[in-house]
Design a protein around this motif. Structure first.
Motif, PDB file in Angstrom:
ATOM      1  N   ARG A 196       0.825  -1.207   0.000  1.00 22.89           N
ATOM      2  CA  ARG A 196       0.000   0.000   0.000  1.00 22.89           C
ATOM      3  C   ARG A 196       0.861   1.260   0.000  1.00 22.89           C
ATOM      4  NH1 ARG A 196      -3.292  -3.008   3.651  1.00 22.89           N
ATOM      5  NH2 ARG A 196      -2.132  -2.135   5.419  1.00 22.89           N
ATOM      6  N   MET A 197       1.903   1.256   0.799  1.00 24.01           N
ATOM      7  CA  MET A 197       2.709   2.462   0.948  1.00 24.01           C
ATOM      8  C   MET A 197       3.576   2.751  -0.276  1.00 24.01           C
ATOM      9  SD  MET A 197       1.840   3.776   3.783  1.00 24.01           S
ATOM     10  CE  MET A 197       3.104   5.008   3.979  1.00 24.01           C
ATOM     11  N   ASP A 254      -6.190  -0.350  -0.425  1.00 25.66           N
ATOM     12  CA  ASP A 254      -7.329  -1.266  -0.358  1.00 25.66           C
ATOM     13  C   ASP A 254      -7.714  -1.475   1.100  1.00 25.66           C
ATOM     14  OD1 ASP A 254      -9.264  -3.123  -0.727  1.00 25.66           O
ATOM     15  OD2 ASP A 254      -7.989  -4.588  -1.759  1.00 25.66           O
ATOM     16  N   ARG A 255      -8.859  -0.907   1.463  1.00 23.69           N
ATOM     17  CA  ARG A 255      -9.299  -1.042   2.858  1.00 23.69           C
ATOM     18  C   ARG A 255      -9.695  -2.474   3.200  1.00 23.69           C
ATOM     19  NH1 ARG A 255     -13.793   3.388   3.894  1.00 23.69           N
ATOM     20  NH2 ARG A 255     -14.532   2.542   1.912  1.00 23.69           N
ATOM     21  N   GLY A 256      -9.971  -3.288   2.186  1.00 24.48           N
ATOM     22  CA  GLY A 256     -10.375  -4.680   2.462  1.00 24.48           C
ATOM     23  C   GLY A 256      -9.231  -5.543   2.961  1.00 24.48           C
ATOM     24  N   LYS A 280      -9.230   4.288   6.240  1.00 23.73           N
ATOM     25  CA  LYS A 280      -9.958   5.100   5.259  1.00 23.73           C
ATOM     26  C   LYS A 280      -9.080   6.189   4.606  1.00 23.73           C
ATOM     27  CE  LYS A 280     -14.227   4.611   7.921  1.00 23.73           C
ATOM     28  NZ  LYS A 280     -15.315   5.338   8.629  1.00 23.73           N
ATOM     29  N   THR A 281      -7.958   6.540   5.221  1.00 24.48           N
ATOM     30  CA  THR A 281      -7.127   7.646   4.746  1.00 24.48           C
ATOM     31  C   THR A 281      -5.978   7.112   3.902  1.00 24.48           C
ATOM     32  OG1 THR A 281      -7.640   8.832   6.778  1.00 24.48           O
ATOM     33  CG2 THR A 281      -5.814   9.672   5.446  1.00 24.48           C
ATOM     34  N   ASP A 282      -5.925   7.580   2.664  1.00 21.07           N
ATOM     35  CA  ASP A 282      -4.865   7.146   1.752  1.00 21.07           C
ATOM     36  C   ASP A 282      -3.567   7.870   2.131  1.00 21.07           C
ATOM     37  OD1 ASP A 282      -3.259   6.319  -0.267  1.00 21.07           O
ATOM     38  OD2 ASP A 282      -4.610   6.866  -1.898  1.00 21.07           O
TER      39      ASP A 282
END
Length: 263
Positions: free
Chosen positions: A34-35, A41-43, A70-72
């Motif tokens: 993600r980083m 992807d919150r899932g 929730k925060t990208d």
């Protein structure tokens, strides 16, 4: 003893190999993905809330950061700090390029204007090369004596009367003004107008000088005639006085004779 030592080395190597075993943790891998490059992807955030959000592990993990999933927070996300820095760098580069083009335009304009105004390039002016250089050539590069073409008496007369010195002074003045016009920073139109004015003065001076050279012989002839006439007048005046004295003496002698006869 040697075999025992080798056995101990093998055991130590196996222990080190087990100590360096790779650990695969999906949570860490998901966070790294993600980083760096993948979508937020919150899932894939674990532990999950569970049924009705009653999973205690979820609350133990995310209680202090409930909005974290929730925060990208990707540095290269749509609004990430690295993306903003890249956009700012691109904007700065674009502004620098615009400034560079503008400065180049100003530089080229300044060079073109300076080439028109500066006196360093006045000799490369087309009108100077095609016309004025030829017209001013006798003034800039004199090759003959201004007294050439006149006789010996005429040359002496022009020098003694001061006409020759006057001509040289006027000629040097025009040459000095011409050199000043060529070397001074001026607009091209003003420079050409100065050339034309100086050319008119130079042509007028040359015409006057040629006329004085042509009339020098006549001036000398008139002077000689005046000297001859003045000598003749003096001679006539001298002889005239003698004649008057003779006439007076004759008259006096006649009066004496007449007076003696009457007595």
């Amino acid at each position: 003893m040697t075999r025992l030592f080798l056995f101990l080395l093998l055991c130590a190597g196996s222990l080190l190999a087990r100590a360096q075993r790779l650990i695969h943790d999906e949570h860490i891998e998901h966070q790294q993905e993600r980083m760096v490059f993948k979508s937020w992807d919150r899932g894939k955030f674990t532990p999950r809330p569970g049924f009705l959000g009653l999973n205690p592990l979820y609350w133990a993990t995310w209680a202090l950061h409930p909005n974290y999933p929730k925060t990208d927070l990707r540095p290269l996300g749509p609004f990430g700090p690295q993306t903003q820095r890249l956009m700012l760098t691109a904007a700065t580069s674009s502004a620098d390029e615009a400034y560079r083009l503008h400065s180049d335009t100003l530089r080229n304009s300044a060079l073109s204007k300076s080439s028109v105004y500066t006196g360093l390039l006045s000799d490369l002016d087309p009108l100077w090369l095609l016309y004025y250089q030829k017209q001013f050539s006798p003034l800039i590069y004199p090759e003959r004596n201004p007294l050439d073409g006149a006789g010996e008496k005429e040359q002496k007369y022009l020098v003694s009367s001061g006409i020759y010195q006057w001509y040289l002074a006027e000629k040097d003045e025009i040459a000095e003004r011409l050199e000043l016009t060529r070397s001074t920073t001026l607009e091209r139109g003003e420079r050409l107008l100065s050339y034309q004015r100086l050319l008119g003065e130079y042509q007028k001076l040359q015409a006057t000088w040629l006329e004085k050279k042509r009339l020098a012989g006549k001036y000398i002839s008139i002077s000689e005639v005046k000297k001859t006439a003045s000598g003749a007048r003096k001679t006539l005046s001298k002889w005239g006085k003698i004649d008057i004295a003779i006439a007076d003496r004759i008259l006096k002698e006649a009066e004496l004779r007449v007076g003696g006869g009457n007595e």
